[in-house]
Design a protein around this motif. Structure first.
Motif, PDB file in Angstrom:
ATOM      1  N   UNK A 172       0.820  -1.204   0.000  1.00  0.00           N
ATOM      2  CA  UNK A 172       0.000   0.000   0.000  1.00  0.00           C
ATOM      3  C   UNK A 172       0.861   1.265   0.000  1.00  0.00           C
ATOM      4  N   UNK A 173       0.438   2.235  -0.790  1.00  0.00           N
ATOM      5  CA  UNK A 173       1.093   3.541  -0.786  1.00  0.00           C
ATOM      6  C   UNK A 173       0.334   4.441   0.176  1.00  0.00           C
ATOM      7  N   UNK A 174       1.000   4.995   1.172  1.00  0.00           N
ATOM      8  CA  UNK A 174       0.271   5.824   2.135  1.00  0.00           C
ATOM      9  C   UNK A 174      -0.198   7.137   1.514  1.00  0.00           C
ATOM     10  N   UNK A 175      -1.256   7.685   2.071  1.00  0.00           N
ATOM     11  CA  UNK A 175      -1.695   9.017   1.669  1.00  0.00           C
ATOM     12  C   UNK A 175      -0.578  10.009   1.970  1.00  0.00           C
ATOM     13  N   UNK A 176      -0.292  10.884   1.038  1.00  0.00           N
ATOM     14  CA  UNK A 176       0.809  11.813   1.253  1.00  0.00           C
ATOM     15  C   UNK A 176       0.496  12.715   2.458  1.00  0.00           C
ATOM     16  N   UNK A 177       1.510  13.123   3.214  1.00  0.00           N
ATOM     17  CA  UNK A 177       1.274  13.957   4.396  1.00  0.00           C
ATOM     18  C   UNK A 177       0.511  15.240   4.101  1.00  0.00           C
ATOM     19  N   UNK A 178       0.761  15.875   2.945  1.00  0.00           N
ATOM     20  CA  UNK A 178       0.058  17.126   2.642  1.00  0.00           C
ATOM     21  C   UNK A 178      -1.417  16.886   2.332  1.00  0.00           C
ATOM     22  N   UNK A 179      -1.793  15.675   1.906  1.00  0.00           N
ATOM     23  CA  UNK A 179      -3.201  15.334   1.733  1.00  0.00           C
ATOM     24  C   UNK A 179      -3.828  14.941   3.062  1.00  0.00           C
ATOM     25  N   UNK A 180      -3.055  14.306   3.896  1.00  0.00           N
ATOM     26  CA  UNK A 180      -3.547  13.902   5.212  1.00  0.00           C
ATOM     27  C   UNK A 180      -3.719  15.113   6.132  1.00  0.00           C
ATOM     28  N   UNK A 181      -2.838  16.080   5.989  1.00  0.00           N
ATOM     29  CA  UNK A 181      -2.883  17.291   6.822  1.00  0.00           C
ATOM     30  C   UNK A 181      -2.557  18.483   5.924  1.00  0.00           C
ATOM     31  N   UNK A 182      -3.540  19.352   5.690  1.00  0.00           N
ATOM     32  CA  UNK A 182      -3.389  20.437   4.709  1.00  0.00           C
ATOM     33  C   UNK A 182      -2.347  21.471   5.131  1.00  0.00           C
ATOM     34  N   UNK A 183      -1.886  21.446   6.383  1.00  0.00           N
ATOM     35  CA  UNK A 183      -0.870  22.411   6.814  1.00  0.00           C
ATOM     36  C   UNK A 183       0.556  21.949   6.513  1.00  0.00           C
ATOM     37  N   UNK A 184       0.720  20.756   6.004  1.00  0.00           N
ATOM     38  CA  UNK A 184       2.048  20.240   5.682  1.00  0.00           C
ATOM     39  C   UNK A 184       2.509  20.824   4.349  1.00  0.00           C
ATOM     40  N   UNK A 185       3.643  21.500   4.283  1.00  0.00           N
ATOM     41  CA  UNK A 185       4.149  22.024   3.002  1.00  0.00           C
ATOM     42  C   UNK A 185       4.453  20.892   2.024  1.00  0.00           C
ATOM     43  N   UNK A 186       4.228  21.146   0.747  1.00  0.00           N
ATOM     44  CA  UNK A 186       4.442  20.109  -0.262  1.00  0.00           C
ATOM     45  C   UNK A 186       5.906  19.658  -0.284  1.00  0.00           C
ATOM     46  N   UNK A 187       6.832  20.586  -0.094  1.00  0.00           N
ATOM     47  CA  UNK A 187       8.252  20.211  -0.138  1.00  0.00           C
ATOM     48  C   UNK A 187       8.583  19.211   0.961  1.00  0.00           C
TER      49      UNK A 187
END
Length: 598
Positions: free
Chosen positions: A239-254
């Motif tokens: 399984x590929x985890x949900x990216x952190x920025x999708x899981x939490x909108x305050x996480x910067x994409x970088x």
């Protein structure tokens, strides 16, 4: 079974270092804060018969590493001198918090997380450059210094280095399963039935674990989960985890991209090395804007409190996409907010009933004629336990002597504290402990003391007693409350325990290591679980238990206060021993789960 590796009381001296308090405890070692020459150090004690060559491995690793983000080695020795039972590793003391505690209490921003991860990545880059693998990168093995927020990688106890001889026979090297890389689980699946197969960890394993840590810091949850071990392993592999920025909108994409590259399923696709992680994080921080300074999670507060009537809305919030987790210090609930339904019943020692009984007995004693003391007593033969220098095994064979037979006893001196046992006896298969039926002499001794105290107070004719105050407060071992909660034992819960499995009796105990045995199951703790800690001699005998070992050998920290059977903190001293380092007590007791020792 694995009792605590070492139990040292504050003020104990080890190789010239004065112990102040315990910092942490694991299956094979205990770490203490100690001072020498006015400077603080971290003392790691490892039980030699269990750790074998691993202590030399850890020392060799620390000697190879000299880096500002790696805990520094200060010295090494064996203790006690002459007959060493422990290896002692003296390390730099990091005055701060574990990474998981820091994150939960600090509710950091993306910039703070990136800086901490940059420190850990630099530590790993230096570690790998020296040919060393940590093999247990996780939140608990990173310390964040209080003075400046600098992070240090600690605990190389299961580390490895190029050219080192293998120390284990298992297919997978030691480590924490939740942080194992997919290639390790893949190898395990393919070679589980092949005799002699051994997975060899490498730098990408440490990098994968770093990705798991970063994911938790950014989102408040781990990237993979499963209903059981097999489901978890399958998730890691497929399984590929949900990216952190999708899981939490305050996480910067970088920062989210850094994390996802560390969690690639193959080592070839993963970030190539720790130095590349350092470079990427430095670039991300250089381009960071003001949004990087917003706390990643919502803070706890009155607006986030959940009551029974708000359960539906809370569930909707919890399952809402792109939600933010909660972090920070929780505000204590007011009395009006305290739950009034579904309160779990707690065990009680019926303190008030006992107090009424004692008061009635005191009044009865005052009316007894003088000759009443010569009335025959209908008591069962008692067994008093005397101190001995023999081993527990030889003590078990001690023969009775006279009306008060000698039972087995071991109370190791304060300097030899690995085997935390005050009393060792042969445990029957099905214990039957009459916890509430004491011999008549026991009841009369309590009654006589109470009556005598009342008489002295009333007549003002008795000399004042030598009052020895209770021991000072002391924090619980790290992880104890969490371990008890995991077994459904809540703060304030109580249960019965005994010093010896036999008929209730009076025994002799000494200041220092102690062991009690749980009578009957207690939530997630099975019957006959050994509870280890130490006794403190005052006007009462206080017990502080810090380690539990189940009959199956499962060991974990606890924080339990020893209670008298009547429910009072500490055991009443029986007549016959007023020594400051020993006492006579009754064998039946209780234990209470606490958040800290009073």
């Amino acid at each position: 079974m694995r009792p605590p590796p070492a139990i040292l009381v504050p003020g104990a001296e080890v190789l010239g270092y004065a112990v102040e308090r315990q910092l942490g405890q694991g299956g094979f070692s205990t770490v203490y804060l100690a001072h020498n020459g006015g400077k603080p150090f971290a003392l790691k004690l490892l039980h030699l018969p269990r750790v074998g060559e691993r202590v030399e491995r850890e020392v060799s690793i620390l000697l190879k590493l000299r880096h500002p983000h790696v805990v520094g080695l200060q010295g090494y020795g064996l203790w006690p001198p002459g007959e060493p039972r422990f290896a002692v590793i003296v390390m730099e003391y990091v005055d701060g918090r574990r990474l998981d505690v820091w994150a939960d209490e600090e509710n950091p921003s993306a910039r703070q997380v990136a800086r901490v991860m940059l420190d850990v990545a630099r530590a790993l880059a230096a570690t790998h450059a020296a040919g060393v693998l940590h093999r247990d990168v996780k939140e608990a093995n990173v310390m964040v210094r209080a003075s400046d927020g600098l992070a240090k990688l600690v605990d190389f106890g299961i580390g490895d280095y190029t050219g080192a001889r293998g120390l284990t026979e298992d297919i997978l090297p030691p480590g924490t399963p939740e942080y194992r890389a997919p290639e390790a689980w893949r190898y395990f699946r393919q070679h589980a039935r092949i005799p002699g197969a051994r997975y060899v960890a490498s730098a990408p394993d440490d990098l994968w674990a770093l990705g798991v840590v970063l994911y938790w810091l950014l989102t408040g949850r781990k990237p993979f989960d499963g209903e059981d071990d097999a489901g978890f392993i399958e998730a890691v592999l497929t399984q590929k985890p949900t990216s952190p920025c999708e899981e939490n909108e305050r996480v910067p994409h970088a920062l989210s991209d850094v994390c996802m590259r560390l969690l690639e399923k193959t080592s070839e696709a993963r970030t190539p090395n720790a130095l590349a992680v350092v470079t990427t994080l430095e670039e991300a921080l250089r381009s960071a804007d003001a949004e990087w300074d917003v706390p990643l999670c919502d803070a706890f507060g009155e607006d986030t409190a959940t009551t029974e009537g708000q359960q539906d809305s809370f569930e909707k919030w919890r399952n809402r996409p792109r939600h933010r987790p909660r972090r920070g210090v929780r505000a204590p609930p007011s009395r009006a907010e305290a739950p009034t339904t579904q309160v779990k019943p707690r065990r009680s020692f019926r303190v008030w009933a006992v107090m009424r009984m004692v008061l009635a007995l005191v009044a009865a004693v005052a009316l007894l004629p003088r000759g009443a003391e010569r009335f025959p007593e209908a008591v069962t033969p008692r067994q008093e336990v005397a101190p001995t220098d023999k081993s527990p095994q030889s003590d078990r064979a001690a023969a009775p002597n006279g009306p008060e037979a000698t039972a087995a006893a071991v109370a190791l001196p304060a300097t030899h504290q690995e085997v935390a046992a005050t009393v060792t006896t042969q445990t029957p298969e099905t214990p039957s402990i009459p916890l509430s039926s004491k011999p008549a002499r026991k009841v009369r001794s309590v009654m006589t003391r109470a009556a005598g105290t009342a008489a002295c107070t009333a007549l003002m004719a008795c000399p004042g007693p030598q009052v020895r105050p209770p021991p000072p407060p002391e924090p619980c071992p790290i992880g104890a409350v969490k371990a008890m909660n995991a077994r459904s034992i809540r703060i304030g819960d109580t249960h019965g325990a005994v010093f010896v499995f036999s008929n209730p009796q009076i025994i002799s105990v000494h200041e220092g290591p102690a062991r009690l045995i749980l009578v009957g199951p207690w939530e997630g703790l099975p019957s006959k679980t050994e509870l280890s800690g130490r006794l403190i001699m005052r006007d009462r005998v206080y017990g502080r238990l810090t380690w539990a070992t189940t009959p199956d050998g499962d060991s974990f920290p606890v924080c339990l206060e020893v209670l008298a059977e009547e429910g009072d903190r500490g055991m009443a001293r029986e007549p016959g021993d007023d020594s400051p380092t020993s006492a006579r007590i009754y064998t039946t007791a209780g234990v209470k789960a606490v958040r800290e020792f009073e």
